[in-house]
Write a protein that holds these residues in place. Sequence first.
Motif, PDB file in Angstrom:
ATOM      1  N   MET A 180      28.629 -43.451  -7.655  1.00 50.68           N
ATOM      2  CA  MET A 180      27.794 -42.606  -6.815  1.00 50.68           C
ATOM      3  C   MET A 180      27.959 -41.135  -7.195  1.00 50.68           C
ATOM      4  O   MET A 180      29.003 -40.534  -6.933  1.00 50.68           O
ATOM      5  CB  MET A 180      28.142 -42.761  -5.338  1.00 50.68           C
ATOM      6  N   TRP A 197      16.978 -37.155  -0.620  1.00 59.73           N
ATOM      7  CA  TRP A 197      18.427 -37.174  -0.416  1.00 59.73           C
ATOM      8  C   TRP A 197      19.100 -38.311  -1.168  1.00 59.73           C
ATOM      9  O   TRP A 197      20.114 -38.824  -0.750  1.00 59.73           O
ATOM     10  CB  TRP A 197      18.783 -37.257   1.068  1.00 59.73           C
ATOM     11  N   GLU A 198      18.533 -38.662  -2.279  1.00 62.03           N
ATOM     12  CA  GLU A 198      19.224 -39.662  -3.100  1.00 62.03           C
ATOM     13  C   GLU A 198      20.304 -38.961  -3.911  1.00 62.03           C
ATOM     14  O   GLU A 198      20.237 -37.766  -4.143  1.00 62.03           O
ATOM     15  CB  GLU A 198      18.221 -40.336  -4.037  1.00 62.03           C
ATOM     16  N   HIS A 199      21.262 -39.770  -4.342  1.00 66.14           N
ATOM     17  CA  HIS A 199      22.318 -39.181  -5.161  1.00 66.14           C
ATOM     18  C   HIS A 199      21.932 -39.271  -6.626  1.00 66.14           C
ATOM     19  O   HIS A 199      21.405 -40.274  -7.086  1.00 66.14           O
ATOM     20  CB  HIS A 199      23.641 -39.916  -4.928  1.00 66.14           C
ATOM     21  N   LYS A 200      22.212 -38.204  -7.337  1.00 67.44           N
ATOM     22  CA  LYS A 200      21.784 -38.158  -8.731  1.00 67.44           C
ATOM     23  C   LYS A 200      22.667 -37.186  -9.494  1.00 67.44           C
ATOM     24  O   LYS A 200      23.063 -36.148  -8.957  1.00 67.44           O
ATOM     25  CB  LYS A 200      20.324 -37.674  -8.780  1.00 67.44           C
ATOM     26  N   ILE A 232      27.950 -37.363  -6.815  1.00 68.43           N
ATOM     27  CA  ILE A 232      28.206 -36.631  -5.580  1.00 68.43           C
ATOM     28  C   ILE A 232      26.986 -35.792  -5.183  1.00 68.43           C
ATOM     29  O   ILE A 232      26.805 -35.423  -4.038  1.00 68.43           O
ATOM     30  CB  ILE A 232      29.452 -35.725  -5.754  1.00 68.43           C
ATOM     31  N   ASN A 233      26.170 -35.491  -6.174  1.00 69.93           N
ATOM     32  CA  ASN A 233      25.043 -34.600  -5.906  1.00 69.93           C
ATOM     33  C   ASN A 233      23.888 -35.311  -5.209  1.00 69.93           C
ATOM     34  O   ASN A 233      23.574 -36.456  -5.516  1.00 69.93           O
ATOM     35  CB  ASN A 233      24.533 -34.012  -7.231  1.00 69.93           C
ATOM     36  N   TYR A 234      23.278 -34.615  -4.295  1.00 66.39           N
ATOM     37  CA  TYR A 234      22.048 -35.099  -3.686  1.00 66.39           C
ATOM     38  C   TYR A 234      20.855 -34.572  -4.452  1.00 66.39           C
ATOM     39  O   TYR A 234      20.845 -33.413  -4.877  1.00 66.39           O
ATOM     40  CB  TYR A 234      21.907 -34.557  -2.257  1.00 66.39           C
ATOM     41  N   ASP A 235      19.876 -35.405  -4.587  1.00 67.21           N
ATOM     42  CA  ASP A 235      18.594 -34.931  -5.089  1.00 67.21           C
ATOM     43  C   ASP A 235      17.699 -34.761  -3.863  1.00 67.21           C
ATOM     44  O   ASP A 235      17.146 -35.717  -3.350  1.00 67.21           O
ATOM     45  CB  ASP A 235      18.013 -35.957  -6.068  1.00 67.21           C
ATOM     46  N   SER A 274      22.658 -44.292  -1.341  1.00 65.86           N
ATOM     47  CA  SER A 274      23.541 -43.878  -2.418  1.00 65.86           C
ATOM     48  C   SER A 274      24.391 -45.024  -2.933  1.00 65.86           C
ATOM     49  O   SER A 274      24.972 -44.924  -4.011  1.00 65.86           O
ATOM     50  CB  SER A 274      24.431 -42.734  -1.951  1.00 65.86           C
TER      51      SER A 274
END
Lengths: 853, 178
Positions: free
Chosen positions: A550, A560-563, A552-555, A329
């Motif tokens: 960054m 588990w990347e932030h997007k 805050i949301n995870y993809d 992230s």
Amino acid sequence: MLYKFSNKKGNITLILVGLIFVMMIMTMFLSRRLTSHTQLLTLGDYTQISRYYLESYANHVMQQVRAQVNDPTSKLNEAMCQDIESLPSRDLTDCFVYKESDALKELEIVYGNNNKIKRLVGPGNFSIKLTNNTEAIGYPEWLTIEKEKTLDNLKKEKEGVLEVTCACSFNKRKYTLVVQFPFTVVYRMTPVLKDFMLFADNIYSEQRWEKQVKLSDDKSLDRLNIVAIENGRAVLEDYAESLKEDNDINFNYINRGKFRIRPWFLLQPPEGEAVDEKNSGMVYLGPTDRTFGKSIFYNLGGIAPKSDPDSSDTDLIDHSDVNIVTPESVGLPQNFDITNETADFPIGGGIKSYGRETHLKSEGHHLNLGVIGFCKEFTTFFDVGIYKLSDFFNDDSDVLMKPDSETFWGEIIKKSLDYRKYYGFSFGLKLFGVHYKTILGNPVPPVKRQIFGNVFGRFILFNMWSGPSSAFQALKYNPNCTIDEVPPQELNYLADRDPIYFRPEEYEEGMSEQEQREIYNKYMSKTMSGMVTKDHYKKNGDGRNQSLFMPINYDYDGGWEHKIFDDSDFEANDGFKFKGRDKGFDKFGELWFARKDDNPSDPTDDRSCIEKRIGRTFEDEDRFKEAVGYPERFKINGVVYVKGDLDLSKGMNLKADDCSGGIVLVDGDIKVGNILRGQDPIFDRNNKFELFTGSGNGVEIYKGWVDSASEYYIGADKILTFVCLPNGGKKRKIEIVGNTLLGVQLINLTQDDSKKRSSWDREEIEDQICWNLPIDSKKKDIIFYGSIACNQLNLPRRLLEFGEITNSCDAVLNAPVFLYPSVMASETPPLAVQIMEDMRCYRLTAEKEGATD
Amino acid sequence: MGLKTRAFSMVEVMVAIVVFALAILPLVWLSSKQTKEAFHVGKHMMAGQLAATFMDNILHRDYDDVSNIAKKSPYEGDVLENSSNSKIKDFFNLSEMVEGLENEKANENIKISFRNFRYKITLKENLKDSYNSDTKEYGKAISITVEVSYLVSDNKNDRDRTRQYLRINAIKYGEMHK
């Protein structure tokens, strides 16, 4: 001349006979007329009797139909809730179970001394069927389903006409009555909104960073980063007064003397519920507008990574959330050994970083990713300890924590100690639940929860590297530095050894300076998602797509990347998606709950929204309460409209059988009291809330809720949705006057578009959904098992309502409990059949028995 | 030769008159009866319409409204009399409806037509109707009896001034309940 009579006798007789004959004819005529009058009268009476008998019969059938259509165990319910194409047949007679009526039997006796009136059964005499004009209700063009698996859901909401035919014989005649009732089949919950645990489409206006960029002389007004954290716990905010003196007013809203508040934990789903990102309760913090400035900055709570020996055994949880930061992230390679956490990395006096260590390219080389969140310790560590702030940052650090004229460096070093305390406050919402100290060392990822909106996690990276047998050395903030320019580590005690150079994974010999610079930018210490200056913005744009920010949301699909997630990424379990961005989350409330008279001339305004789904209308709250059985029962079964305010402050304690879920549209303000399902769980808390940790042994109470055998089971068809309807942008309020609300969704999306655009210019933030609890030092036991949708939260006010934390408050055990019922995110949302009260067709026919048509 | 006139004898004429009178009497009686019957039919039909109006008025109300007034059943009175009971006024009172007519003549005619009409409405609620053993639920039902009576003759001196009754029944069903 005299008239001469015939000589024949009998003239008088002839005349008399003629006269009598005429009289007889007249008598017969009169008699016949009388008889026809009597016959007419008799037929009219028979018809009237038959009519009321058949009406009673038909009403009784409809009573039974109404009871069965919403009974999930009945065949009639099953048949009517199919999608249109799967309807087994339009004739539903076989799906219907008729129970005799004593009253109807008595009526038959009254009219049938000699069994003269008789109900006729069998084909042609009794039927329940759908007419041919059943069709899907449809959705506005901006809301659709594309997922093949759930396509049928599109066709399940439908409207049509139910036809009941019943017949009887009476006095040698057959009477047949055909009545038709319009019906709709609708979802019991609001599509899209039901998938959100928290939906606040105008919450950014409570932070007002946008203004900071446009008008640099304005002071910030951050009403979201408001929870003071120390040693991983919410603490007494004892320096608010001094902040006020500094004219830094963002905390003044929370300042009620010396008051401690806790964050609002959106807890992870309890153990036992299937958990993935689709059914753990999504969160939307709006707007989704990506124009610059409409962003929300989420100060991650600082951490006390290891259990404090001084803390009690029950102190399992802290208020930090730096654990959501992953190496990826912040743009670093994914080969970090995340199990090797250097939790107590010695950055300075008392400060602890959430560290992650990895091997660099060269053998024996390590990188330590030090994540520091917002906490009181951060305000004091700079002058003491092994490392100084100047090791990591310098005057050129132009990515700021605040977007006024001061640099990060200047703010920290040059300002007073009180001013630094700004860095002690973290976000008032904990979007990923609680962080459990007990699971450190055996890391468990945060709850899978999709966060929609421009929400950026803000924290500070204190990165260091080390070579073999060397101490960690800070990777100082310097965007112009190349890899080769990173000072090598000199090992004095190995005089004959060459200096050790920083060599990250991506480094290759012969790289250009620019390439080296880009690599170093990833590894250097920096502020993540700090607000940019006006100059920086002019030069680089808002930078949200740069690695300095960054989301805050995870993809989760993306490893588990932030997007950033906006409405175009939304797809609920039931398959609903948004088609056009112009009609996304921010317009949802306004459009879905619009009424025809709001904008009758707008051709783009699709009417296939809530209005078309209303099954019953109540002129006032009294009629509504009487109809649904409040407070002993609460049977909505569909979508109902209530004119005027609705006061349910008396509360309810509902068994599953006494509750039928649905949507209550209220054209006024709403007051909701306790909505219990059995006993009040507050009395059973007893510090058992580790059940919500997902690793505990479960809460009996919760098991009671989900146990299908329980008479208090909260299924998806038991969820009660209360909606304040828009009122031309005027304020509407939902007031919660109870501590415990179970299986409830509250929706107040009454701000119109113009209000949303201008609200950051106002001092006043609306209390749209609030707890009517006194703001005092008493702890408030609050349990909310459901979902909230509003435009603004007025977060400081909400946290104050939850009550002052006490000594044990540092654990979440006594904090308000907010849980999302994952049944709300079901793939097949529950349906309700609404049969209207008003008839569409009424046809009474009479024929002689035995006659054929 | 004397003129021999031929004519009905007095006796013949008298006999003829008697026979004619005897023959015409039933006819007159029948005619009179027919007139009365027609009048009676008219009254009967009016009573039927009136009863249907009452019944429809009740059937179209919310179940709970009807249930509320069922507790004090029966209700009776003159059709045109103003009810003092505001609770049932909307249900059974025609006087306001009549008063509301703009045409005074029509108003007067209606008052004359209905002057000897009375009603009696009996409501009996059964909360344990239609038992469903699967769901253990009962249905609510209210048995409604509307009785309208009228005097066959408006003439106070008429010996035949009997009161006729017309009764209709229906059932109003409420929802199922535990």
